[in-house]
Enzyme design. Structure first.
Site, PDB file in Angstrom:
ATOM      1  N   SER A  42       0.871  -1.179   0.000  1.00 50.62           N
ATOM      2  CA  SER A  42       0.000   0.000   0.000  1.00 50.62           C
ATOM      3  C   SER A  42       0.907   1.228   0.000  1.00 50.62           C
ATOM      4  O   SER A  42       1.088   1.889   1.012  1.00 50.62           O
ATOM      5  CB  SER A  42      -0.907  -0.013   1.231  1.00 50.62           C
ATOM      6  OG  SER A  42      -0.151   0.004   2.415  1.00 50.62           O
ATOM      7  N   HIS A 157      -3.087  -6.069   2.817  1.00 50.82           N
ATOM      8  CA  HIS A 157      -2.142  -7.070   3.332  1.00 50.82           C
ATOM      9  C   HIS A 157      -2.777  -8.441   3.557  1.00 50.82           C
ATOM     10  O   HIS A 157      -2.132  -9.353   4.066  1.00 50.82           O
ATOM     11  CB  HIS A 157      -1.528  -6.600   4.664  1.00 50.82           C
ATOM     12  CG  HIS A 157      -0.634  -5.405   4.477  1.00 50.82           C
ATOM     13  ND1 HIS A 157      -0.107  -4.701   5.518  1.00 50.82           N
ATOM     14  CD2 HIS A 157      -0.174  -4.802   3.349  1.00 50.82           C
ATOM     15  CE1 HIS A 157       0.632  -3.700   5.056  1.00 50.82           C
ATOM     16  NE2 HIS A 157       0.602  -3.745   3.741  1.00 50.82           N
ATOM     17  N   GLU A 166      -4.192  -2.524   9.538  1.00 46.93           N
ATOM     18  CA  GLU A 166      -3.406  -3.061  10.659  1.00 46.93           C
ATOM     19  C   GLU A 166      -4.057  -2.750  11.996  1.00 46.93           C
ATOM     20  O   GLU A 166      -4.376  -1.601  12.283  1.00 46.93           O
ATOM     21  CB  GLU A 166      -1.991  -2.444  10.656  1.00 46.93           C
ATOM     22  CG  GLU A 166      -1.258  -2.727   9.365  1.00 46.93           C
ATOM     23  CD  GLU A 166       0.060  -1.974   9.241  1.00 46.93           C
ATOM     24  OE1 GLU A 166       0.618  -1.558  10.275  1.00 46.93           O
ATOM     25  OE2 GLU A 166       0.516  -1.809   8.100  1.00 46.93           O
ATOM     26  N   GLU A 207       2.010  -9.465   7.101  1.00 45.67           N
ATOM     27  CA  GLU A 207       2.872  -9.062   8.212  1.00 45.67           C
ATOM     28  C   GLU A 207       2.751  -9.999   9.405  1.00 45.67           C
ATOM     29  O   GLU A 207       3.131  -9.660  10.532  1.00 45.67           O
ATOM     30  CB  GLU A 207       2.573  -7.611   8.602  1.00 45.67           C
ATOM     31  CG  GLU A 207       2.889  -6.658   7.441  1.00 45.67           C
ATOM     32  CD  GLU A 207       2.777  -5.192   7.793  1.00 45.67           C
ATOM     33  OE1 GLU A 207       2.283  -4.855   8.882  1.00 45.67           O
ATOM     34  OE2 GLU A 207       3.202  -4.371   6.960  1.00 45.67           O
ATOM     35  N   ASP A 244      -3.533   1.139  11.773  1.00 44.88           N
ATOM     36  CA  ASP A 244      -3.115   1.781  10.523  1.00 44.88           C
ATOM     37  C   ASP A 244      -4.254   1.564   9.545  1.00 44.88           C
ATOM     38  O   ASP A 244      -4.485   0.449   9.077  1.00 44.88           O
ATOM     39  CB  ASP A 244      -1.810   1.170   9.974  1.00 44.88           C
ATOM     40  CG  ASP A 244      -1.390   1.847   8.664  1.00 44.88           C
ATOM     41  OD1 ASP A 244      -2.077   2.809   8.237  1.00 44.88           O
ATOM     42  OD2 ASP A 244      -0.387   1.406   8.059  1.00 44.88           O
ATOM     43  N   GLU A 287      -2.802   5.636  12.355  1.00 41.78           N
ATOM     44  CA  GLU A 287      -1.924   5.983  11.227  1.00 41.78           C
ATOM     45  C   GLU A 287      -2.749   6.102   9.950  1.00 41.78           C
ATOM     46  O   GLU A 287      -3.711   5.353   9.750  1.00 41.78           O
ATOM     47  CB  GLU A 287      -0.884   4.852  11.089  1.00 41.78           C
ATOM     48  CG  GLU A 287       0.085   5.022   9.932  1.00 41.78           C
ATOM     49  CD  GLU A 287       1.034   3.821   9.851  1.00 41.78           C
ATOM     50  OE1 GLU A 287       1.324   3.193  10.897  1.00 41.78           O
ATOM     51  OE2 GLU A 287       1.466   3.498   8.733  1.00 41.78           O
ATOM     52  N   ASP A 314       1.977   8.352   7.296  1.00 41.00           N
ATOM     53  CA  ASP A 314       2.828   7.425   6.535  1.00 41.00           C
ATOM     54  C   ASP A 314       2.794   7.874   5.066  1.00 41.00           C
ATOM     55  O   ASP A 314       3.677   8.608   4.615  1.00 41.00           O
ATOM     56  CB  ASP A 314       2.309   5.994   6.742  1.00 41.00           C
ATOM     57  CG  ASP A 314       2.969   4.961   5.848  1.00 41.00           C
ATOM     58  OD1 ASP A 314       3.981   5.285   5.208  1.00 41.00           O
ATOM     59  OD2 ASP A 314       2.476   3.814   5.771  1.00 41.00           O
ATOM     60  N   LYS A 339      10.165   5.066   6.885  1.00 42.34           N
ATOM     61  CA  LYS A 339      10.491   3.894   6.070  1.00 42.34           C
ATOM     62  C   LYS A 339      11.634   4.281   5.148  1.00 42.34           C
ATOM     63  O   LYS A 339      11.472   5.149   4.281  1.00 42.34           O
ATOM     64  CB  LYS A 339       9.278   3.491   5.227  1.00 42.34           C
ATOM     65  CG  LYS A 339       8.102   2.936   6.022  1.00 42.34           C
ATOM     66  CD  LYS A 339       6.868   2.860   5.121  1.00 42.34           C
ATOM     67  CE  LYS A 339       5.765   2.004   5.703  1.00 42.34           C
ATOM     68  NZ  LYS A 339       4.498   2.167   4.942  1.00 42.34           N
ATOM     69  N   HIS A 367       9.017  -1.269   9.186  1.00 47.60           N
ATOM     70  CA  HIS A 367       9.259  -2.246   8.115  1.00 47.60           C
ATOM     71  C   HIS A 367       8.325  -1.949   6.942  1.00 47.60           C
ATOM     72  O   HIS A 367       7.545  -0.987   6.994  1.00 47.60           O
ATOM     73  CB  HIS A 367       8.962  -3.660   8.657  1.00 47.60           C
ATOM     74  CG  HIS A 367       7.503  -3.850   9.000  1.00 47.60           C
ATOM     75  ND1 HIS A 367       6.914  -5.077   9.190  1.00 47.60           N
ATOM     76  CD2 HIS A 367       6.496  -2.932   9.184  1.00 47.60           C
ATOM     77  CE1 HIS A 367       5.645  -4.943   9.463  1.00 47.60           C
ATOM     78  NE2 HIS A 367       5.357  -3.659   9.469  1.00 47.60           N
ATOM     79  N   LYS A 390       7.582  -0.346  14.273  1.00 49.38           N
ATOM     80  CA  LYS A 390       6.455  -1.106  13.730  1.00 49.38           C
ATOM     81  C   LYS A 390       7.059  -2.185  12.847  1.00 49.38           C
ATOM     82  O   LYS A 390       7.647  -1.886  11.813  1.00 49.38           O
ATOM     83  CB  LYS A 390       5.586  -0.145  12.909  1.00 49.38           C
ATOM     84  CG  LYS A 390       4.234  -0.707  12.578  1.00 49.38           C
ATOM     85  CD  LYS A 390       3.345   0.324  11.910  1.00 49.38           C
ATOM     86  CE  LYS A 390       3.398   0.177  10.419  1.00 49.38           C
ATOM     87  NZ  LYS A 390       2.184   0.619   9.734  1.00 49.38           N
TER      88      LYS A 390
HETATM   89  P1  PGA Z   1       3.238  -1.289   3.077  1.00 43.42           P
HETATM   90  O1  PGA Z   1       2.401  -1.209   4.430  1.00 43.42           O
HETATM   91  O2  PGA Z   1       4.612  -1.687   3.403  1.00 43.42           O
HETATM   92  O3  PGA Z   1       2.467  -2.291   2.270  1.00 43.42           O
HETATM   93  O4  PGA Z   1       3.181   0.099   2.473  1.00 43.42           O
HETATM   94  C1  PGA Z   1       2.905  -0.739   5.634  1.00 43.42           C
HETATM   95  C2  PGA Z   1       2.173   0.491   6.079  1.00 43.42           C
HETATM   96  O5  PGA Z   1       1.252   0.979   5.388  1.00 43.42           O
HETATM   97  O6  PGA Z   1       2.511   1.032   7.118  1.00 43.42           O
HETATM   98 ZN    ZN Z   2       0.937   2.717   6.927  1.00 47.86          ZN
END
Ligand code: PGA
Ligand code: ZN
Length: 429
Positions: A42, A157, A166, A207, A244, A287, A314, A339, A367, A390
């Protein structure tokens, strides 16, 4: 000065079975390191470019041979035999070699693999642990992060019907890292029992969190509350909840679609729903509550909930200092997800973290949903004194390597756990 003796890259597989880049870098001293890069599902629109071959005859177009070639044939010949004063010098050299705003020439996956391998090799040459090296180059004090464990997966996911991507637990009340880890793991196992009892599926998502079909998003919160109780812990004291929403994935035609709740909401109605969840459950953090360009929605939620809970950006910030600066000016969110591969070099990542800390925004090292056996983010989270990490459920080795590395770091460094002492203090500022 760090002199590069050799640099090589190869295509390896990530946790979803798709190719990714691994770099192998050796310094003149003999210090040699491997580093690999993760991949999101995503993703935010403004992330640096992940270079994929788009050759449908290999790995469904997801090969990364071009990025690997960029390391071996473009970057390697220009850095081998050269000395770099520090991480910033190497990263700025890589940036100038690429020359684009979003790293589309060489690929963020190619650049980041080299950037991280260099950092690891420098730590080896200095004969200090990686977290120590990262603390020194970023001038931060060590701290053990609160794990945000994603124990129930939905959205992009998982193949279930849950919209929120999440559902996480945060053992904020733990005394130290070991206790935090144990609390999170015991709740994860308790959740498995709760789901089984409800005749729900216990297969897992990308995840490692369970991914059952549920009648509503709220049912997920109820199941997690039951699991916390079953584990003998107190929700709202020992452990808190975090979400999230990854709202980019729900947004269409200026509305947010929640399929499992059968609802179509405006930003204000969505925020009303979050507010009622926050009143009902011990939710400490949300998030990507709104879509990446819905700035008025972001401003509204920050005004309404920003003094009560953590609001994490994010996809809206994508670890980019320029986007974070805009967000701070617009008073959007109060925390940022970090990230490395959203921006593509360690130096820019450290710059974004420094900017966030200056503005009293929380930083959460994260991650991606596609991971490898790389545990760099565990060292990064301790080294930069981020109060949270996370890195998924306590299941599947791509997630476990980060938790196990944190356990080793804690044993060695005895760094203070951020939970009650600092994170809660920030929240009640
Ligand atoms: P992604 O998801 O690594 O698939 O982008 C993680 C997140 O959205 O925090
Ligand atoms: Zn996110």
């Amino acid at each position: 000065m760090f002199n590069i003796k050799s640099l090589h890259a190869r295509e390896i597989l990530d946790s979803r079975g798709f190719p990714t880049v691994e770099a192998e870098l050796c310094l003149n001293s003999g210090a040699k390191a491997l580093a690999s890069v993760p991949s999101g599902a995503s993703t935010g629109t403004y992330e640096a470019l992940e270079l994929r071959d788009q050759d449908s005859t290999r790995y469904m177009g997801k090969g990364v041979q071009a990025a690997v070639n960029n390391v071996c044939k473009v970057i390697a010949p220009s850095v081998i035999g050269k000395s770099f004063a520090d991480q910033a010098a190497l990263d700025h050299f890589l940036l100038s070699q690429d020359g684009t705003a979003n790293k589309s020439k060489l690929g963020a996956n190619a650049i980041l693999a080299v950037s991280l391998a260099f950092a690891k090799a420098c730590a080896l040459e200095k004969q200090v642990p990686l977290y120590q090296h990262l603390s020194e180059i970023s001038s931060n004090k060590l701290s053990m992060p609160v794990p945000m464990m994603n124990i129930l997966n939905g959205g992009a996911h998982a193949d279930n019907n849950v919209d929120v991507q999440e559902f996480m637990i945060m053992p904020v009340g733990a005394e130290n890292w070991n206790q935090a880890l144990q609390m999170g793991v015991e709740i994860y196992h308790a959740l498995k029992h709760v789901l089984r009892e409800g005749k729900l599926m216990t297969g897992v998502g990308d995840e490692g969190g369970f991914a059952p079909n549920l009648s509503s998003n709220q049912e997920a919160l109820d199941k997690i509350m039951s699991a916390i109780e079953r584990a003998g812990l107190v929700a709202g004291k020992d452990v808190f909840l975090a979400l999230d929403v990854a709202a980019n994935e729900l947004f269409n035609d200026n509305k947010y679609y929640l399929a499992s709740d059968n609802k179509q909401l405006s930003a204000t109605q969505l925020i009303d729903m979050y507010e009622s969840w926050v009143q009902t459950y011990p939710i400490l953090s949300i998030e990507d509550a709104l879509q990446e360009s819905d700035f008025s929605g972001w401003q509204e939620i920050t005004e309404r909930l920003g003094s009560k809970i953590q609001l994490v950006g994010d996809d809206v910030f994508v670890t980019n200092p320029t986007r974070l600066k805009q967000g701070i000016e617009k008073q959007i969110a109060n925390a940022i997800l970090i990230k490395l591969n959203q921006i593509g070099t360690l130096t820019e990542t450290l710059e974004t973290i420094a900017l966030a800390k200056n503005a009293h925004y929380q930083t959460i090292i994260s991650h991606r949903s596609g991971e490898t056996e790389e545990s760099f983010i565990a060292d990064l989270s301790v080294g930069v004194g981020a109060m949270q990490i996370k890195t998924g459920a306590p299941a599947r080795t791509d997630r476990i390597v980060k938790y196990n590395q944190l356990t080793r770091i804690y044993e060695q460094s005895k760094a203070v756990y951020a939970g009650k002492h600092s994170f809660t203090k920030w929240l009640h500022k």
